[in-house]
Design a protein around this motif. Structure first.
Motif, short mmCIF file in Angstrom:
data_model
loop_
_atom_site.label_atom_id
_atom_site.label_comp_id
_atom_site.label_asym_id
_atom_site.label_seq_id
_atom_site.Cartn_x
_atom_site.Cartn_y
_atom_site.Cartn_z
N VAL A 1 0.04 -1.26 -6.00
CA VAL A 1 0.60 -1.71 -4.76
C VAL A 1 1.38 -0.63 -3.86
O VAL A 1 0.96 -0.56 -2.71
N ILE A 2 2.45 0.06 -4.28
CA ILE A 2 3.23 0.70 -3.67
C ILE A 2 2.31 2.20 -3.12
O ILE A 2 2.30 2.43 -2.16
N GLN A 3 1.57 2.44 -4.05
CA GLN A 3 0.62 3.91 -3.93
C GLN A 3 -0.29 3.31 -2.79
O GLN A 3 -0.34 4.15 -1.62
N ASP A 4 -0.93 2.09 -2.71
CA ASP A 4 -1.76 1.64 -2.00
C ASP A 4 -1.11 1.71 -0.51
O ASP A 4 -1.48 2.03 0.72
N CYS A 5 0.27 1.16 -0.35
CA CYS A 5 0.87 0.92 0.90
C CYS A 5 1.19 2.37 1.46
O CYS A 5 1.10 2.62 2.77
N THR A 6 1.63 3.32 0.67
CA THR A 6 2.07 4.69 1.18
C THR A 6 0.88 5.42 1.70
O THR A 6 0.80 5.98 2.79
N HIS A 7 -0.45 5.07 1.08
CA HIS A 7 -1.36 5.84 1.49
C HIS A 7 -2.27 5.17 2.72
O HIS A 7 -2.55 5.82 3.74
N THR A 8 -1.93 3.84 2.85
CA THR A 8 -2.38 3.15 3.99
C THR A 8 -1.42 3.82 5.48
O THR A 8 -1.91 4.04 6.38
N THR B 1 4.67 13.82 1.56
CA THR B 1 5.58 12.84 1.02
C THR B 1 4.65 11.87 0.33
O THR B 1 5.07 11.50 -0.94
N VAL B 2 3.35 11.56 0.57
CA VAL B 2 2.58 10.56 -0.22
C VAL B 2 2.24 11.29 -1.38
O VAL B 2 2.31 10.51 -2.57
N ILE B 3 1.71 12.32 -1.44
CA ILE B 3 1.48 12.95 -2.76
C ILE B 3 2.63 13.31 -3.77
O ILE B 3 2.53 13.46 -5.12
N THR B 4 3.72 13.66 -3.21
CA THR B 4 5.01 13.64 -3.77
C THR B 4 5.30 12.47 -4.57
O THR B 4 5.75 12.26 -5.64
N LEU B 5 5.29 11.27 -3.61
CA LEU B 5 5.62 10.01 -4.39
C LEU B 5 4.71 9.51 -5.15
O LEU B 5 5.24 8.82 -6.24
#
Length: 312
Positions: free
Chosen positions: A223-230, A259-263
């Motif tokens: 869920v977190i990754q989905d939100c950050t990529h969106t 930031t997204v790929i680091t997260l």
């Protein structure tokens, strides 16, 4: 006053190095894991490493030098990594896979836990990599590319009809897949809540508490990754148009992507929990047990092994 490009290059150098390091750890730790979720994470991490390398070996050095130190073809090549092939695998393709993987695990736990003769996850991921590469090939045509502009310290489509059209198609696809994966995750959340209050059976009641905790971590990560990529997609598509200042464009473009790929790498490393091996759950039989009881225990161990091994 130091030129902004030096600051931007330093930021890209530091963030891309961190992203490559964290995602390399993910590949190292999860490469031998058997669960489909981990296989998807490894593919996401590999795509993230490619994106980080594009910033590390191309965008940052070019910004320091204030020119492209290799022929234009290399600019086109690295642009396809950041904006097309690996980007599609890092974001929408693997996020969709993770969302579906969690939804199936929650809704159909018995089917999900059983061993499958066909390695569906590997086949689907191989197909998605092939699709991502095929989708990036048209951008290799002269005048249709997504490249790095040293003057603005940003990645952007070239100012041609072909490039703008391809970029629009990919953007719409990414947004559509982001909406679909987000909807799947919301549906899974609803099922988990209903299960918690006794209105559904989202989790297998026979599953161990450790296994349930592990799957909750997987779902939270998804869920977190989905939100950050969106969010990154929205920044690159719409928000960047609000203000034309170079620093704002840099934040919405390079900083957001890194930031997204680091997260991604950080979350997958922190929330990773190794699969339980049969030897860890096996108890030594007592000498007082009869041969029949020993056989029953052997059967139960095989069942436990199947329940703790996911090859989907």
């Amino acid at each position: 006053m130091i030129e902004f490009r030096y600051f931007a290059a330093t930021v890209m150098l530091g963030m891309s190095s961190a992203a490559i390091f964290l995602n390399s750890l993910v590949v190292r730790h999860m490469f031998r894991e058997r669960e489909g979720f981990h296989k998807i994470c490894v593919n996401k991490a590999v795509a993230n490493v490619f994106i980080g390398l594009a910033f590390l070996v191309w965008a940052a050095p070019c910004s320091y030098l204030n020119f492209l130190y290799l022929p234009h073809y290399f600019n086109v090549f690295f642009g396809q990594i950041v904006g097309w092939g690996p980007y599609l695998m890092s974001g929408p393709f693997t996020q969709m896979c993770l969302a579906v993987n969690r939804a199936v695990a929650i809704s159909f736990p018995y089917w999900f836990n059983k061993q499958h003769k066909v390695p569906w996850t590997k086949i689907i991921l191989a197909g998605l990599w092939a699709l991502a590469i095929l989708m990036s090939l048209p951008a290799m045509i002269d005048g249709c590319s997504y490249i790095f502009f040293v003057e603005s310290v940003s990645w952007s489509p070239t100012d041609t009809v072909c490039s703008r059209t391809l970029s629009e198609y990919v953007t719409n696809l990414v947004l559509l897949m982001a909406i679909i994966s987000f909807s799947i995750n919301v549906s899974s959340i609803i099922k988990i809540v209903r299960s918690a209050i006794g209105l559904g059976a989202a989790m297998d009641p026979n599953m161990s508490e450790t296994r349930k905790k592990k799957r909750r971590k997987m779902f939270i990560q998804c869920v977190i990754q989905d939100c950050t990529h969106t969010t990154d997609c929205m920044l690159n598509t719409y928000v960047y148009t609000f203000y034309s200042a170079q620093w704002f464009q840099f934040l919405c473009g390079a900083v957001s992507a890194l930031t997204v790929i680091t997260l991604d790498g950080f979350l997958m490393s922190v929330l990773h929990q190794k699969s339980t091996t049969p030897s860890q759950t096996r108890e030594s039989p007592s000498k007082s047990h009869t041969n029949g009881e020993f056989r029953k225990r052997g059967v139960s161990r095989v069942s436990a092994t199947i329940m703790t091994t996911t090859t989907l």
